[in-house]
Design a protein around this motif. Structure first.
Motif, mmCIF file in Angstrom:
data_model
loop_
_atom_site.group_PDB
_atom_site.id
_atom_site.type_symbol
_atom_site.label_atom_id
_atom_site.label_comp_id
_atom_site.label_asym_id
_atom_site.label_seq_id
_atom_site.Cartn_x
_atom_site.Cartn_y
_atom_site.Cartn_z
ATOM 1 N N ALA A 84 0.258 -17.658 19.584
ATOM 2 C CA ALA A 84 0.677 -16.833 20.720
ATOM 3 C C ALA A 84 1.702 -17.335 21.608
ATOM 4 C CB ALA A 84 -0.420 -16.136 21.507
ATOM 5 N N LEU A 85 2.721 -16.867 22.206
ATOM 6 C CA LEU A 85 3.812 -17.374 23.031
ATOM 7 C C LEU A 85 2.852 -17.617 24.529
ATOM 8 C CD1 LEU A 85 6.530 -18.279 24.012
ATOM 9 C CD2 LEU A 85 6.816 -15.648 24.610
ATOM 10 N N VAL A 86 3.092 -18.641 25.132
ATOM 11 C CA VAL A 86 2.321 -19.051 26.383
ATOM 12 C C VAL A 86 3.235 -18.454 27.665
ATOM 13 C CG1 VAL A 86 1.126 -20.371 27.971
ATOM 14 C CG2 VAL A 86 0.959 -20.918 25.493
ATOM 15 N N LEU A 87 2.927 -17.524 28.338
ATOM 16 C CA LEU A 87 3.531 -16.959 29.573
ATOM 17 C C LEU A 87 2.897 -17.655 30.822
ATOM 18 C CD1 LEU A 87 4.728 -14.891 27.624
ATOM 19 C CD2 LEU A 87 4.499 -13.235 29.738
ATOM 20 N N ASN A 88 3.565 -18.691 31.271
ATOM 21 C CA ASN A 88 3.269 -19.471 32.380
ATOM 22 C C ASN A 88 3.466 -18.992 33.748
ATOM 23 O OD1 ASN A 88 2.250 -21.416 34.316
ATOM 24 N ND2 ASN A 88 3.381 -23.214 33.339
ATOM 25 N N LEU A 89 2.374 -18.147 34.052
ATOM 26 C CA LEU A 89 2.775 -17.409 35.320
ATOM 27 C C LEU A 89 2.037 -18.056 36.620
ATOM 28 C CD1 LEU A 89 2.329 -13.862 33.945
ATOM 29 C CD2 LEU A 89 4.366 -15.275 33.754
ATOM 30 N N THR A 90 1.578 -19.196 36.388
ATOM 31 C CA THR A 90 0.818 -20.025 37.634
ATOM 32 C C THR A 90 1.782 -20.143 38.828
ATOM 33 O OG1 THR A 90 1.535 -22.200 36.960
ATOM 34 C CG2 THR A 90 -0.488 -21.424 36.068
ATOM 35 N N ASN A 91 1.279 -20.667 39.817
ATOM 36 C CA ASN A 91 2.106 -20.797 41.318
ATOM 37 C C ASN A 91 3.107 -21.896 40.687
ATOM 38 O OD1 ASN A 91 0.341 -22.871 41.357
ATOM 39 N ND2 ASN A 91 0.111 -22.602 43.548
ATOM 40 N N PRO A 92 4.359 -22.014 41.339
ATOM 41 C CA PRO A 92 5.291 -22.838 41.153
ATOM 42 C C PRO A 92 4.726 -24.445 41.043
ATOM 43 C CG PRO A 92 6.263 -21.441 42.413
ATOM 44 C CD PRO A 92 4.929 -21.008 42.405
ATOM 45 N N ALA A 93 3.844 -24.683 42.135
ATOM 46 C CA ALA A 93 3.455 -25.997 42.341
ATOM 47 C C ALA A 93 2.870 -26.513 40.787
ATOM 48 C CB ALA A 93 2.497 -26.304 43.338
ATOM 49 N N ARG A 107 2.554 -25.764 21.880
ATOM 50 C CA ARG A 107 2.877 -24.076 22.247
ATOM 51 C C ARG A 107 4.213 -23.995 22.753
ATOM 52 N NH1 ARG A 107 -2.178 -21.789 21.840
ATOM 53 N NH2 ARG A 107 -0.979 -19.899 21.553
ATOM 54 N N HIS A 108 4.862 -22.846 22.288
ATOM 55 C CA HIS A 108 6.156 -22.275 22.860
ATOM 56 C C HIS A 108 5.693 -21.758 24.142
ATOM 57 C CE1 HIS A 108 8.362 -22.702 19.129
ATOM 58 N NE2 HIS A 108 7.577 -22.019 18.579
ATOM 59 N N VAL A 109 6.673 -21.981 25.200
ATOM 60 C CA VAL A 109 6.341 -21.718 26.555
ATOM 61 C C VAL A 109 7.398 -20.760 27.383
ATOM 62 C CG1 VAL A 109 5.811 -22.599 29.122
ATOM 63 C CG2 VAL A 109 4.740 -23.655 27.027
ATOM 64 N N TYR A 110 7.099 -19.746 27.947
ATOM 65 C CA TYR A 110 7.958 -19.214 28.855
ATOM 66 C C TYR A 110 7.359 -18.989 30.247
ATOM 67 C CZ TYR A 110 10.776 -15.237 30.741
ATOM 68 O OH TYR A 110 11.895 -14.567 31.551
ATOM 69 N N SER A 111 8.240 -19.760 31.023
ATOM 70 C CA SER A 111 7.807 -20.260 32.208
ATOM 71 C C SER A 111 8.408 -19.196 33.511
ATOM 72 C CB SER A 111 7.830 -21.775 32.604
ATOM 73 O OG SER A 111 7.592 -22.058 34.102
ATOM 74 N N GLU A 112 7.540 -18.710 34.525
ATOM 75 C CA GLU A 112 8.255 -18.283 35.550
ATOM 76 C C GLU A 112 9.124 -19.375 36.260
ATOM 77 O OE1 GLU A 112 8.769 -16.077 37.965
ATOM 78 O OE2 GLU A 112 8.715 -14.388 36.208
ATOM 79 N N LYS A 113 9.931 -18.980 37.055
ATOM 80 C CA LYS A 113 10.914 -19.813 37.622
ATOM 81 C C LYS A 113 10.222 -20.547 38.746
ATOM 82 C CE LYS A 113 12.493 -15.992 40.105
ATOM 83 N NZ LYS A 113 11.089 -15.284 40.174
ATOM 84 N N PRO A 114 10.404 -21.781 39.024
ATOM 85 C CA PRO A 114 11.149 -22.661 38.192
ATOM 86 C C PRO A 114 10.413 -23.310 37.464
ATOM 87 C CG PRO A 114 10.619 -23.803 40.112
ATOM 88 C CD PRO A 114 10.072 -22.412 40.344
ATOM 89 N N LEU A 115 11.132 -24.054 36.268
ATOM 90 C CA LEU A 115 10.307 -24.871 35.416
ATOM 91 C C LEU A 115 9.542 -25.916 36.065
ATOM 92 C CD1 LEU A 115 12.919 -25.845 32.693
ATOM 93 C CD2 LEU A 115 11.152 -24.266 32.653
ATOM 94 N N ALA A 116 10.083 -26.438 37.108
ATOM 95 C CA ALA A 116 9.451 -27.473 37.899
ATOM 96 C C ALA A 116 9.988 -27.662 39.383
ATOM 97 C CB ALA A 116 9.343 -28.917 36.948
#
Length: 393
Positions: A84-93, A107-116
């Motif tokens: 499964a594709l990981v949707l990283n929806l954690t808080n930016p920090a 794992r492939h990752v689709y991150s909410e903004k920003p990457l870091a």
């Protein structure tokens, strides 16, 4: 409210504009996660294989509302859905550490903004993904939406002639006086105002137009920016990020652009592209179906002006599944993950590329961190223009 995920409308049921299929897992189920789940209702063929959040009560409420399976930790989330594709929806920090852990797990990752929150951390993630041959994509994905793609088609078609100057605004009104403590999602998540104020409106919002601009013109060569905190006494524990920024962007192959972000100035989400023949415009960055207009330049009684009745530019329908308005936005947040899944399925380059995500992060951080003396900053990353969606060519 639980229940089976179903398409919102007939167009969505037909899968207009997307042939994505596959599984995703959600890492984090705060405020933005509900927007992804609303969008998922319009995207048949994509299933949620698991959700995890460190807040057990939030996790239980979210999974009950959307009828999706909860997991008891990050390792369980990854292990029970290995493809499964990981949707990283954690808080930016938390983006850097959590995305790093997912990439290290292959794992492939689709991150909410920003990457870091720092460019060094973003470059570390980019290098790790490259080393492992993984996709590391970043929100926002509205550059794949109908409004952005319509503007892109108009630019390529030369409707306004050669573009000379662009003004883009992402002002949200005087947010510190808004009733934000009452903003709740469908599953009951509160708007994370302290986190929003600490991260800042530039990191949160600049991407909504930066992605459009970079998708049309390619990389930014130089950023000349300034930023400031104009309202220091916000609710919550600081330090708080700048609540205003302005930047002049010099592209490698595109027109000079001025981009402004704030949570102070009256609401304005418009973009105007000034060309030799007239002005292309769109008033709503957060609406995939916002009207795109062209006002040709005319001379009336010796007065130079734009035509008072601009014509609407439309693409042949259907384009992509739409999502009904919720709050300030009418955006399909799943267009990005769907693009990643399609690229993996078809074995083609992803429009939301790793280079695109890193360059977006560098430009955004340059604007956010400019302060009073940052001035001109030469970018160290690059990317190619984005391939138009098939229905926008």
């Amino acid at each position: 409210m639980g229940g089976t995920v179903k398409p919102i409308n007939a167009q969505a049921a037909a899968g207009a504009g997307t042939g994505a299929a596959g599984q995703i897992v959600l890492l984090g189920c705060g405020f933005v996660a509900d927007l992804y789940m609303r969008a998922l209702q319009a995207m048949p063929g994509i299933g949620v294989a698991g959700v995890w959040d460190s807040d057990a009560a939030r996790l239980a409420a979210f999974c009950s509302h959307w009828n999706v399976p909860a997991r008891d930790g990050l390792q369980s989330l990854l292990a029970q859905a290995p493809d499964a594709l990981v949707l990283n929806l954690t808080n930016p920090a938390a983006h850097f550490e959590t995305s790093k852990a997912c990439l290290e797990a292959g794992r492939h990752v689709y991150s909410e903004k920003p990457l870091a929150l720092t460019l060094d951390d973003a470059k570390t993630l980019h290098a790790l993904a490259a080393d492992k041959g993984l996709i590391l994509a970043s929100a926002p994905c509205s550059a794949l939406g109908e409004a952005a793609q319509t503007l892109g088609h108009a630019l390529r078609s030369g409707i306004a002639g050669t573009p000379r100057l662009i003004y883009a605004e992402l002002d949200d009104g005087f947010i510190p006086q808004a009733a934000y403590d009452k903003w709740l999602t469908e599953s009951g998540a509160p708007w994370p105002y302290e986190d929003e104020f600490r991260v800042g409106c530039t990191l949160e919002h600049a991407g909504y137009y930066l992605t459009w601009l970079i998708s049309w013109f390619g990389p930014v060569r130089t950023v000349v920016a300034a930023s400031a905190e104009t309202i220091p006494d916000k609710t919550g524990t600081g330090p708080f990020a700048p609540d205003f920024s302005t930047a002049t962007l010099f592209f490698e192959t595109g027109p000079v652009t001025r981009l402004t972000c704030s949570i102070v100035a009256p609401h304005d989400h418009g973009i105007r592209i000034v060309g030799d023949k007239g002005v292309l415009s769109c008033k709503a960055a957060w609406d995939n179906a916002a009207k795109v207009r062209f006002a040709r330049r005319i001379t009336l009684r010796r007065r130079l002006m734009e035509h008072p009745f601009p014509r609407t530019i439309r693409l042949k329908q259907p384009t992509h599944p739409k999502v009904k308005r919720w709050g300030a936005a009418a955006m399909n947040f799943m267009l990005g993950p769907a693009e990643v899944l399609e690229a993996l399925r078809d074995g083609r380059p992803c429009r939301m590329s790793n280079d695109f995500a890193l360059h977006l992060t560098e430009v955004t951080l340059a604007i956010q961190n400019a302060g009073e003396t940052g001035g001109a900053q030469r970018m160290t990353t690059t990317c190619g223009p984005m391939e138009p969606m098939p229905w926008a060519k």
